[in-house]
Design a protein around this motif. Structure first.
Motif, PDB file in Angstrom:
ATOM      1  N   MET B   1       0.828  -1.206   0.000  1.00  0.00           N
ATOM      2  CA  MET B   1       0.000   0.000   0.000  1.00  0.00           C
ATOM      3  C   MET B   1       0.865   1.261   0.000  1.00  0.00           C
ATOM      4  N   ASP B   2       0.372   2.228  -0.677  1.00  0.00           N
ATOM      5  CA  ASP B   2       1.119   3.479  -0.808  1.00  0.00           C
ATOM      6  C   ASP B   2       0.717   4.455   0.303  1.00  0.00           C
ATOM      7  N   TYR B   3       1.713   4.960   1.000  1.00  0.00           N
ATOM      8  CA  TYR B   3       1.428   5.871   2.107  1.00  0.00           C
ATOM      9  C   TYR B   3       1.794   7.319   1.779  1.00  0.00           C
ATOM     10  N   LYS B   4       2.041   7.549   0.466  1.00  0.00           N
ATOM     11  CA  LYS B   4       2.435   8.912   0.048  1.00  0.00           C
ATOM     12  C   LYS B   4       1.437   9.965   0.540  1.00  0.00           C
ATOM     13  N   TYR B   5       0.163   9.637   0.349  1.00  0.00           N
ATOM     14  CA  TYR B   5      -0.889  10.605   0.715  1.00  0.00           C
ATOM     15  C   TYR B   5      -0.809  10.953   2.199  1.00  0.00           C
ATOM     16  N   ILE B   6      -0.704   9.910   3.010  1.00  0.00           N
ATOM     17  CA  ILE B   6      -0.631  10.123   4.460  1.00  0.00           C
ATOM     18  C   ILE B   6       0.636  10.889   4.833  1.00  0.00           C
ATOM     19  N   GLU B   7       1.733  10.493   4.185  1.00  0.00           N
ATOM     20  CA  GLU B   7       3.002  11.192   4.481  1.00  0.00           C
ATOM     21  C   GLU B   7       2.904  12.675   4.158  1.00  0.00           C
ATOM     22  N   GLN B   8       2.270  12.942   3.014  1.00  0.00           N
ATOM     23  CA  GLN B   8       2.084  14.345   2.613  1.00  0.00           C
ATOM     24  C   GLN B   8       1.197  15.096   3.613  1.00  0.00           C
ATOM     25  N   LEU B   9       0.120  14.435   3.944  1.00  0.00           N
ATOM     26  CA  LEU B   9      -0.798  15.053   4.914  1.00  0.00           C
ATOM     27  C   LEU B   9      -0.065  15.354   6.212  1.00  0.00           C
ATOM     28  N   LEU B  10       0.740  14.385   6.617  1.00  0.00           N
ATOM     29  CA  LEU B  10       1.461  14.533   7.878  1.00  0.00           C
ATOM     30  C   LEU B  10       2.425  15.732   7.819  1.00  0.00           C
ATOM     31  N   GLU B  11       3.144  15.834   6.701  1.00  0.00           N
ATOM     32  CA  GLU B  11       4.044  16.971   6.542  1.00  0.00           C
ATOM     33  C   GLU B  11       3.282  18.282   6.632  1.00  0.00           C
ATOM     34  N   ARG B  12       2.144  18.307   5.976  1.00  0.00           N
ATOM     35  CA  ARG B  12       1.342  19.536   5.996  1.00  0.00           C
ATOM     36  C   ARG B  12       0.710  19.764   7.362  1.00  0.00           C
ATOM     37  N   TYR B  13       0.475  18.673   8.067  1.00  0.00           N
ATOM     38  CA  TYR B  13      -0.061  18.805   9.429  1.00  0.00           C
ATOM     39  C   TYR B  13       0.950  19.527  10.319  1.00  0.00           C
ATOM     40  N   TRP B  14       2.204  19.099  10.271  1.00  0.00           N
ATOM     41  CA  TRP B  14       3.225  19.747  11.113  1.00  0.00           C
ATOM     42  C   TRP B  14       3.378  21.218  10.732  1.00  0.00           C
ATOM     43  N   ALA B  15       3.178  21.520   9.464  1.00  0.00           N
ATOM     44  CA  ALA B  15       3.324  22.895   8.993  1.00  0.00           C
ATOM     45  C   ALA B  15       2.045  23.724   9.203  1.00  0.00           C
ATOM     46  N   CYS B  16       1.035  23.110   9.818  1.00  0.00           N
ATOM     47  CA  CYS B  16      -0.256  23.776  10.076  1.00  0.00           C
ATOM     48  C   CYS B  16      -0.939  24.211   8.776  1.00  0.00           C
ATOM     49  N   GLU B  17      -0.843  23.359   7.768  1.00  0.00           N
ATOM     50  CA  GLU B  17      -1.482  23.684   6.489  1.00  0.00           C
ATOM     51  C   GLU B  17      -2.675  22.781   6.196  1.00  0.00           C
ATOM     52  N   THR B  18      -2.932  21.846   7.068  1.00  0.00           N
ATOM     53  CA  THR B  18      -4.059  20.929   6.833  1.00  0.00           C
ATOM     54  C   THR B  18      -5.377  21.566   7.266  1.00  0.00           C
ATOM     55  N   SER B  19      -6.450  21.143   6.586  1.00  0.00           N
ATOM     56  CA  SER B  19      -7.786  21.582   7.003  1.00  0.00           C
ATOM     57  C   SER B  19      -8.254  20.683   8.145  1.00  0.00           C
ATOM     58  N   LEU B  20      -9.345  21.091   8.787  1.00  0.00           N
ATOM     59  CA  LEU B  20      -9.898  20.267   9.875  1.00  0.00           C
ATOM     60  C   LEU B  20     -10.258  18.886   9.359  1.00  0.00           C
ATOM     61  N   HIS B  21     -10.764  18.837   8.131  1.00  0.00           N
ATOM     62  CA  HIS B  21     -11.154  17.563   7.546  1.00  0.00           C
ATOM     63  C   HIS B  21      -9.937  16.659   7.341  1.00  0.00           C
ATOM     64  N   GLU B  22      -8.864  17.234   6.841  1.00  0.00           N
ATOM     65  CA  GLU B  22      -7.640  16.453   6.623  1.00  0.00           C
ATOM     66  C   GLU B  22      -7.045  15.955   7.941  1.00  0.00           C
ATOM     67  N   GLU B  23      -7.185  16.766   8.969  1.00  0.00           N
ATOM     68  CA  GLU B  23      -6.683  16.351  10.276  1.00  0.00           C
ATOM     69  C   GLU B  23      -7.498  15.176  10.808  1.00  0.00           C
ATOM     70  N   GLN B  24      -8.779  15.180  10.459  1.00  0.00           N
ATOM     71  CA  GLN B  24      -9.631  14.062  10.859  1.00  0.00           C
ATOM     72  C   GLN B  24      -9.216  12.786  10.101  1.00  0.00           C
ATOM     73  N   ILE B  25      -8.831  12.941   8.846  1.00  0.00           N
ATOM     74  CA  ILE B  25      -8.357  11.783   8.059  1.00  0.00           C
ATOM     75  C   ILE B  25      -7.119  11.178   8.733  1.00  0.00           C
ATOM     76  N   LEU B  26      -6.230  12.023   9.161  1.00  0.00           N
ATOM     77  CA  LEU B  26      -5.014  11.540   9.843  1.00  0.00           C
ATOM     78  C   LEU B  26      -5.368  10.773  11.119  1.00  0.00           C
ATOM     79  N   ARG B  27      -6.292  11.342  11.902  1.00  0.00           N
ATOM     80  CA  ARG B  27      -6.702  10.667  13.142  1.00  0.00           C
ATOM     81  C   ARG B  27      -7.290   9.304  12.839  1.00  0.00           C
ATOM     82  N   THR B  28      -8.126   9.271  11.802  1.00  0.00           N
ATOM     83  CA  THR B  28      -8.756   7.995  11.426  1.00  0.00           C
ATOM     84  C   THR B  28      -7.697   6.990  10.959  1.00  0.00           C
ATOM     85  N   PHE B  29      -6.741   7.471  10.166  1.00  0.00           N
ATOM     86  CA  PHE B  29      -5.674   6.588   9.680  1.00  0.00           C
ATOM     87  C   PHE B  29      -4.881   5.991  10.843  1.00  0.00           C
TER      88      PHE B  29
END
Lengths: 175, 172
Positions: B1-29
């Motif tokens: 499985m490819d985790y690129k999407y999650i890795e990207q989201l995570l990078e953007r999470y640390w940079a405070c660039e994620t939306s609330l929805h994307e942060e919820q995706i990370l929590r669910t993951f």
């Protein structure tokens, strides 16, 4: 906001208020008192409700101020917590050398993240709570903390970076 | 499985660039037990977030809160309820407020009863007795000069106290 009812709009905020108060006071009993005082204050000012844009933001602001007062009176600082953290840090790593159980490892990680979150400066802690636990927008957080949005982002960025660095450091050297 | 999407989201999470929805995706993951080893260090961060979101106050808190507010004597915050969700709450609050004043009601009732019977007794006494003054001296002793006590016959005084004790026992 038009018609505000204490039962439907104010009392249900209790858990959010409690979590924010807990983040600030780090003491469940004090946090509960803070929520109680907040709700009394909100109730006493019910004539103002109709003019308030968001009763939730209003209550959260009051709750934060009351909690800060309590934490200040109790004389708790970050210094004390930092010392506590460093000792427990050592204990964690030693413990993990002896039991390399994966489940245990994850438990230790969680305990550590909890501690890390508690040691952040109060503003960062409160912002992280409102964003990552309560799911508030930057604008809402700015409104509650009486800051502007970019300040909120700066503080949150610091908080997240701090947590990330610690998590990675522990992974490399600690565990 | 490819985790690129999650890795990207995570990078953007640390940079405070994620939306609330994307942060919820990370929590669910990160909610799943098995996470790739290189993402494992961050799992705890999101686990703690979910764990902290469940911290809450119990039902007793509501009860205590309503008690507290109703004891302030102001309008109850729960009388406005239309649907029956918190049926028990107004009842509880109401009871709390009543019980606060109950002792005073009882005391006021007792005093009123004693006064009524006492006055009735005094009036019947007035009918028999000749001198009015001494009796008033008895009823309004605080306002009358001390000399007015003297004409009161000892017998009358005895009779008065007896009647008063009678009326007292009546109220019991």
């Amino acid at each position: 906001m038009k018609k505000v009812s204490f039962r439907d709009d104010v009392l249900p905020l209790k858990n959010r208020l409690y979590r924010l108060a807990l983040r600030i006071t780090l003491n469940p009993a004090e946090a509960e008192d803070a929520v109680q005082d907040t709700l009394i204050k909100v109730w006493e000012r019910r004539e103002e409700w109709e003019r308030i844009e968001s009763i939730e933001a209003y209550a959260l602001t009051i709750c934060r101020n009351i909690s800060l007062d309590m934490a200040g009176k109790a004389g708790r600082g970050n210094v004390q917590l930092n010392e506590e953290l460093s000792t427990s840090n050592v204990q964690c790593s030693m413990f993990n050398v002896q039991t390399p159980d994966e489940n245990q490892e994850q438990k230790e990680r969680i305990a550590l993240v909890r501690k890390l979150m508690d040691t952040l400066p109060e503003v960062q802690r409160s912002i992280m709570e409102l964003r990552d636990i309560e799911g508030k927008t930057y604008q809402e957080i700015a409104n509650i903390l009486r800051l502007n949005e970019s300040q909120v982002k700066v503080y949150l960025h610091r908080a997240r970076t701090g947590i990330r660095q610690q998590a990675e450091k522990i992974e490399k050297y600690g565990l | 499985m490819d985790y690129k999407y999650i890795e990207q989201l995570l990078e953007r999470y640390w940079a405070c660039e994620t939306s609330l929805h994307e942060e919820q995706i990370l929590r669910t993951f990160f909610q799943q037990e098995e996470v790739p080893a290189h993402l494992m260090p961050y799992k705890a961060v999101f686990d703690v977030q979910r764990e902290k979101a469940e911290v809450s106050l119990g039902e007793e808190f509501d009860t205590r809160m309503i008690d507290l507010l109703s004891r302030q004597g102001e309008a109850l915050p729960f009388e406005e309820t239309e649907n029956g969700v918190v049926k028990a709450l107004p009842l509880h609050g109401g009871a709390g407020r009543r019980s606060f004043f109950r002792p005073f009601y009882q005391a006021a009732g007792l005093v009123a009863l004693i006064l009524t019977i006492g006055m009735a007794a005094q009036q019947s006494f007035d009918g028999e007795g000749k001198s009015q003054q001494p009796q008033y001296a008895q009823t309004d002793s605080m306002e009358c000069p001390a000399q007015e006590f003297t004409p009161l016959l000892e017998q009358q005084a005895a009779e008065l106290t007896r009647e008063q004790t009678d009326s007292m026992s009546l109220t019991r």
